[in-house]
Design a protein around this motif. Structure first.
Motif: not given
Ligand code: PLP
Length: 417
Positions: A121-136
């Motif tokens: 829903a709007p405002g929900d968050e997905i958490l990734i890292s600064a070392m990811e490949h573009h695919s992630n």
């Protein structure tokens, strides 16, 4: 009719024997013996994998799940046996938790569209890292655009290691999914995945691990890790291109709608209503890469016969040798020096563009990657446009590193360094 038998298992004694299993290592480039140090991009294939793919087309080619004739039944058996083999390799509970896809990229897109999109829903968050490949990165940006969700990024420190304190702080009540690499392709950092998963699960947040690099360098046990999704590509673990794996816990797959529609993913179809197939076939619309799946099974047999621990120990020795030697070169800066790292040597040379280094190394017979490695945010984080990346596979030796060092000495001569 001949069965689709496989080749004898590899000789596990040492790297000289392993090298002999890879026909391409006998090639010469620019008149010199090939020194292949671009395993992060794709690995070379042992004869048993080439044979498995060839044998399928010579002796067993037919479509799966459809025919009553012997070839089709045999192809189906071989395809499903490969699935079971993959489940065993990563310690999944059941083969049904293994979905065949084209590769890591497709696996992550599948999770973004089938798992995340209906839940965000709007405002929900997905958490990734600064070392990811573009695919992630990009599949999550797409799903954020589609749903109004927000992408959050955990920073990394100057060695390229995850900032674990920042991670804890960024895990919020709004986090719906954590998606992180197991082993970073541009840096070599190994993420503390047990910790990442435990913290996320404490907040009931599922975790996807991008295992594109880790799968060929580290033992992977999805059961012990308790990750919810694990994605990898066959071609990075000595298998063919065009085949990959999404592992997901069965309960999650059951709850996810199909991503693509077509043949094989259905139980029955009328114009009024379609009933979907059981997992994992619900996610495998259309004729799959049958030969690729079987050959990926042969690749995992190959790795198993040597042993992932043996491979990891061998590669760690070569990595330590290479790191020491590279760091002694004046003006060379290693990018990615995390305490826990594997297989990747990313570096820049003062005053020489990475592409020039790569081109001169190529003339020397040494294949490396030069560029942003599909990780532009990593380049931005370290303030460089590109790096040279030498990445190891099980067949690399100290002699390969010596050839790299000789090539770099030539770079020094050409650029008067
Ligand atoms: N993730 C990581 C960490 C990678 O290194 C790669 C490929 O380099 C990918 C994802 C994408 O893999 P593929 O292109 O096989 O889908």
């Amino acid at each position: 009719m001949k069965p689709i038998e496989s080749m004898p298992a590899p000789d596990p004694r040492n790297v000289a024997h392993w090298r002999a299993d890879f026909p391409i290592l006998g090639e010469r480039v620019h008149g010199r013996p090939l020194v292949y140090l671009d395993n992060g991009a794709t690995t070379q294939k042992p004869a048993s994998v080439i044979y498995a793919e060839n044998a399928f087309y010579r002796h067993g080619n037919a479509n799966v799940h459809r025919g009553v004739h012997l070839l089709s039944l045999r192809a189906t058996d071989a395809y499903e046996a490969a699935r079971a083999k993959i489940a065993r390799f990563i310690h999944a509970r059941r083969p049904e938790e293994i979905v065949f896809v084209r590769g890591t990229t497709e696996a992550i897109n599948l999770v973004a569209q089938s798992y995340a999109r209906p839940r965000l829903a709007p405002g929900d968050e997905i958490l990734i890292s600064a070392m990811e490949h573009h695919s992630n990165i990009v599949p999550w940006q797409l799903v954020c655009e589609q749903t109004g969700a927000v992408l959050k990024v955990v920073p990394i420190d100057d060695t390229g290691a995850l900032d674990v304190v920042a991670y804890e702080g960024l895990l919020s009540e709004r986090t719906r999914l954590v998606a992180m690499t197991h082993l970073a392709n541009a840096l070599g950092s190994i993420n503390p995945v047990e910790h990442i998963i435990a913290s996320a699960h404490a907040k009931s947040v599922p975790v996807l691990l991008d295992g594109a690099q880790a799968i060929s360098h580290l033992p992977v046990d999805v059961l012990t890790l308790d990750c919810d999704f694990y994605a990898f590509s066959g071609h990075k673990v000595y298998g063919p291109t065009g085949i990959g794996v999404l592992y997901a816990k069965a309960a999650l797959l059951e709850a996810m709608p199909p991503w693509q529609g077509g043949g094989d993913m259905i139980r029955s179809v009328t114009f009024e209503k379609t009933e979907y197939n059981a997992i994992p076939w619900k996610f495998e619309a259309g004729t799959p890469n049958i030969a690729g799946a079987i050959a990926l099974g042969a690749a995992l047999d190959y790795v198993d016969a040597i042993g992932m621990e043996v491979i990891a120990a061998h590669e760690a020795g070569v990595l330590a040798y290479a790191s020491g030697a590279l760091q002694a070169i004046p003006g060379l800066r290693l990018i990615g020096t995390a305490a826990d790292k594997a297989s990747i040597l990313s570096f820049v040379l003062d005053g020489v563009h990475a592409h020039d280094v790569g081109t001169i190394l190529d003339r020397h017979g040494v294949a490396v990657r030069a560029g942003h490695h599909c990780a532009m945010p990593v380049m931005q984080r370290f303030g460089v446009p590109a790096t040279v990346r030498a990445s190891l596979g099980l067949y690399n030796t100290r002699e390969d590193i010596d050839a790299l060092l000789e090539g770099l000495a030539q770079v020094g001569e050409v650029f008067g360094r």
